[in-house]
Motif scaffolding. Structure first.
Motif, mmCIF file in Angstrom:
data_model
loop_
_atom_site.group_PDB
_atom_site.id
_atom_site.type_symbol
_atom_site.label_atom_id
_atom_site.label_comp_id
_atom_site.label_asym_id
_atom_site.label_seq_id
_atom_site.Cartn_x
_atom_site.Cartn_y
_atom_site.Cartn_z
ATOM 1 N N ILE A 234 -4.785 3.233 -5.030
ATOM 2 C CA ILE A 234 -5.121 3.964 -6.258
ATOM 3 C C ILE A 234 -6.372 4.799 -6.048
ATOM 4 N N ARG A 235 -7.390 4.191 -5.451
ATOM 5 C CA ARG A 235 -8.647 4.916 -5.213
ATOM 6 C C ARG A 235 -8.430 6.102 -4.274
ATOM 7 N N GLU A 236 -7.676 5.876 -3.199
ATOM 8 C CA GLU A 236 -7.398 6.963 -2.257
ATOM 9 C C GLU A 236 -6.600 8.086 -2.937
ATOM 10 N N TYR A 237 -5.650 7.702 -3.756
ATOM 11 C CA TYR A 237 -4.835 8.704 -4.461
ATOM 12 C C TYR A 237 -5.703 9.524 -5.416
ATOM 13 N N GLU A 238 -6.603 8.859 -6.127
ATOM 14 C CA GLU A 238 -7.506 9.584 -7.033
ATOM 15 C C GLU A 238 -8.357 10.587 -6.259
ATOM 16 N N GLN A 239 -8.875 10.160 -5.127
ATOM 17 C CA GLN A 239 -9.712 11.045 -4.313
ATOM 18 C C GLN A 239 -8.911 12.203 -3.731
ATOM 19 N N GLY A 240 -7.658 11.952 -3.374
ATOM 20 C CA GLY A 240 -6.823 12.986 -2.767
ATOM 21 C C GLY A 240 -6.189 13.943 -3.750
ATOM 22 N N THR A 241 -6.275 13.631 -5.036
ATOM 23 C CA THR A 241 -5.660 14.501 -6.050
ATOM 24 C C THR A 241 -6.696 15.093 -6.990
ATOM 25 N N GLU B 23 -13.624 -2.551 -6.778
ATOM 26 C CA GLU B 23 -12.822 -1.576 -6.036
ATOM 27 C C GLU B 23 -12.645 -0.237 -6.758
ATOM 28 N N LEU B 24 -12.499 -0.268 -8.069
ATOM 29 C CA LEU B 24 -12.209 0.960 -8.812
ATOM 30 C C LEU B 24 -13.339 1.371 -9.749
ATOM 31 N N TYR C 216 0.831 -1.186 0.000
ATOM 32 C CA TYR C 216 0.000 0.000 0.000
ATOM 33 C C TYR C 216 0.875 1.249 0.000
ATOM 34 N N GLN C 217 1.815 1.293 0.912
ATOM 35 C CA GLN C 217 2.687 2.473 0.982
ATOM 36 C C GLN C 217 3.578 2.593 -0.245
ATOM 37 N N ALA C 218 4.088 1.473 -0.742
ATOM 38 C CA ALA C 218 4.913 1.515 -1.954
ATOM 39 C C ALA C 218 4.096 2.015 -3.133
ATOM 40 N N SER C 219 2.831 1.634 -3.198
ATOM 41 C CA SER C 219 1.952 2.120 -4.270
ATOM 42 C C SER C 219 1.790 3.630 -4.185
ATOM 43 N N LEU C 220 1.546 4.132 -2.985
ATOM 44 C CA LEU C 220 1.396 5.583 -2.810
ATOM 45 C C LEU C 220 2.675 6.324 -3.180
ATOM 46 N N VAL C 221 3.821 5.793 -2.770
ATOM 47 C CA VAL C 221 5.101 6.424 -3.097
ATOM 48 C C VAL C 221 5.280 6.507 -4.612
ATOM 49 N N CYS C 222 4.993 5.410 -5.301
ATOM 50 C CA CYS C 222 5.124 5.398 -6.764
ATOM 51 C C CYS C 222 4.203 6.426 -7.410
ATOM 52 N N GLY D 98 -8.995 13.657 -8.693
ATOM 53 C CA GLY D 98 -9.298 12.873 -9.876
ATOM 54 C C GLY D 98 -8.148 12.399 -10.728
ATOM 55 N N PHE D 99 -6.884 12.531 -10.267
ATOM 56 C CA PHE D 99 -5.775 11.999 -11.059
ATOM 57 C C PHE D 99 -5.811 10.484 -10.976
ATOM 58 N N ARG D 100 -5.956 9.829 -12.125
ATOM 59 C CA ARG D 100 -6.112 8.384 -12.163
ATOM 60 C C ARG D 100 -4.807 7.693 -12.521
ATOM 61 N N VAL D 101 -4.557 6.604 -11.834
ATOM 62 C CA VAL D 101 -3.373 5.790 -12.070
ATOM 63 C C VAL D 101 -3.847 4.391 -12.454
ATOM 64 N N GLY D 102 -3.244 3.836 -13.499
ATOM 65 C CA GLY D 102 -3.613 2.510 -13.959
ATOM 66 C C GLY D 102 -3.020 1.410 -13.107
ATOM 67 N N TYR D 103 -3.513 0.195 -13.317
ATOM 68 C CA TYR D 103 -3.091 -0.949 -12.525
ATOM 69 C C TYR D 103 -2.806 -2.150 -13.427
ATOM 70 N N LYS D 104 -1.730 -2.877 -13.104
ATOM 71 C CA LYS D 104 -1.342 -4.059 -13.878
ATOM 72 C C LYS D 104 -0.901 -5.182 -12.942
ATOM 73 N N PRO D 105 -1.746 -6.202 -12.753
ATOM 74 C CA PRO D 105 -1.276 -7.368 -12.022
ATOM 75 C C PRO D 105 -0.348 -8.165 -12.937
ATOM 76 N N ALA D 106 0.833 -8.502 -12.460
ATOM 77 C CA ALA D 106 1.830 -9.171 -13.303
ATOM 78 C C ALA D 106 2.351 -10.435 -12.640
ATOM 79 N N GLY D 107 2.396 -11.491 -13.398
ATOM 80 C CA GLY D 107 2.973 -12.744 -12.939
ATOM 81 C C GLY D 107 1.999 -13.624 -12.191
ATOM 82 N N GLY D 108 2.004 -14.891 -12.511
ATOM 83 C CA GLY D 108 1.208 -15.859 -11.776
ATOM 84 C C GLY D 108 -0.245 -15.966 -12.205
ATOM 85 N N ILE D 109 -0.668 -15.177 -13.181
ATOM 86 C CA ILE D 109 -2.045 -15.253 -13.660
ATOM 87 C C ILE D 109 -2.014 -16.056 -14.953
#
Length: 117
Positions: free
Chosen positions: A38-45, A74-75, A1-7, A47-58
């Motif tokens: 991502i949702r919290e970041y959008e609300q705090g900015t 969720e989004l 969660y924190q690493a996502s916010l930092v990015c 409406g700035f939206r950030v995309g999401y990519k689950p990678a590996g193991g799917i």
């Protein structure tokens, strides 16, 4: 969660779970935490939206459906497009082809008819 916010604060327009080359890759619990960031970041900015990519193991269509459902819940529907959501799963295509063949013909194709992963 924190690493996502930092990015996201550093300017990322897309975040993903991993490189896909780790021993543990995308998981639903980690994806949930990242999506909530991502949702919290959008609300705090305002409406700035950030995309999401689950990678590996799917690797199965069933797994992919679980991630699609999580994104929708969720989004929201606005993330269900290739500008905001992508799979990082090279082995997923083969299973999707298998499932489509099964849906069309009522049986799975022989392995030698399907592309190798």
């Amino acid at each position: 969660y924190q690493a996502s916010l930092v990015c996201m604060m550093a300017g990322a327009d897309f975040i993903k779970t991993s490189t896909g080359k780790e021993s543990v890759n995308a998981t639903l619990p980690v994806s949930l935490a990242m999506m909530r960031a991502i949702r919290e970041y959008e609300q705090g900015t305002d409406g700035f939206r950030v995309g999401y990519k689950p990678a590996g193991g799917i690797s199965t269509a069933k797994d992919a459906c679980s991630y699609l459902a999580l994104v929708k819940e969720e989004l929201g529907d606005t993330w269900l497009n290739n500008d905001m959501f992508r799979f990082g799963a090279s082995s997923l295509l083969n299973d999707c082809e298998r499932q489509l063949y099964h849906n069309a013909f009522g049986e799975y194709a022989a392995d030698y008819y399907m592309p190798s992963a």
